[in-house]
Scaffold this active site. Structure first.
Site, mmCIF file in Angstrom:
data_model
loop_
_atom_site.group_PDB
_atom_site.id
_atom_site.type_symbol
_atom_site.label_atom_id
_atom_site.label_comp_id
_atom_site.label_asym_id
_atom_site.label_seq_id
_atom_site.Cartn_x
_atom_site.Cartn_y
_atom_site.Cartn_z
ATOM 1 N N HIS A 1 0.719 -1.331 -0.007
ATOM 2 C CA HIS A 1 -0.019 -0.109 -0.042
ATOM 3 C C HIS A 1 0.885 1.202 -0.055
ATOM 4 O O HIS A 1 2.049 1.379 0.208
ATOM 5 C CB HIS A 1 -0.728 0.072 1.152
ATOM 6 N N GLU B 1 7.504 1.040 4.991
ATOM 7 C CA GLU B 1 7.344 -0.038 5.815
ATOM 8 C C GLU B 1 7.491 -1.147 5.286
ATOM 9 O O GLU B 1 7.285 -1.549 4.053
ATOM 10 C CB GLU B 1 5.760 0.380 6.171
ATOM 11 N N HIS C 1 3.917 7.161 3.703
ATOM 12 C CA HIS C 1 4.947 5.916 3.707
ATOM 13 C C HIS C 1 4.298 5.219 2.497
ATOM 14 O O HIS C 1 3.368 4.912 1.939
ATOM 15 C CB HIS C 1 5.065 5.242 5.070
HETATM 16 CO CO CO Z 1 1.104 1.299 6.236
#
Ligand code: CO
Length: 135
Positions: A7, A130, A81
Site C-alpha cells: 500500500h 514500511e 509511507h
Molecule cells: Co502502512
C-alpha cells in the site's frame, strides 16, 4: 528483498473528505472501505483498493498519533509511507541492519494483523518505508 507494493499510505486531517474524493471522483464507492479505528496505532484508516495495490488513508486518532507531527509539517496531508511485502521480516531486518540501515524499533503487529517494521527515511532517499511480512 522486497516484493509487492502492499500500500501507499496518505495522511489526512479529514478522513471523510479524503474518502469521499475516492468514492465519488477518483474511484468508486465499492473500492473504498468503511473507516476503521485502530487506537493501538493512533490512526483511523480507510482503504482504497486500486486493483494492483491499495491506498491507506490515515487520520490521527488520540493524543499521541504517530502521524500528528507529519500533519503539522504538511497541513494539507500527503504521502506518508510506502509499504512493501517481504517473506521473512526477521531475516530482512538482519540484512538491512548489516547493510548499515536503521530499522526503527522491533517488529510490531500492523494494521493488517501481520508483523511490520519501518525503515528510517534518511536511509531510504527521504521516504518512510514500511515492510510487512506476507504471512
Ligand atoms: Co502502512
Amino acid at each position: 528483498m522486497i516484493g509487492r507494493l502492499n500500500h501507499v499510505a496518505i495522511a489526512t486531517g479529514n478522513l471523510q473528505q479524503a474518502a469521499d474524493l475516492y468514492k465519488t471522483v477518483l474511484a468508486t464507492n465499492d473500492q473504498v472501505s468503511e473507516p476503521q479505528a485502530l487506537p493501538e496505532h493512533g490512526v483511523t484508516t480507510v482503504f482504497v483498493n486500486t486493483g494492483n495495490t491499495k491506498l491507506e488513508l490515515l487520520e490521527p486518532l488520540g493524543d499521541s498519533s504517530p502521524i500528528a507531527a507529519f500533519l503539522e509539517r504538511n497541513p494539507a496531508g500527503g504521502v506518508h509511507h510506502l509499504c512493501f511485502e517481504v517473506e521473512d521480516l526477521d531475516s530482512a531486518c538482519a540484512q538491512l541492519t548489516s547493510a548499515g540501515m536503521r530499522v526503527l524499533g522491533e517488529p510490531k503487529i500492523g494494521a493488517h494483523g501481520l508483523p511490520v517494521v519501518f525503515l528510517h527515511p534518511k536511509d531510504c532517499g527521504g521516504v518512510l518505508i514500511e515492510l510487512e511480512q506476507t504471512k
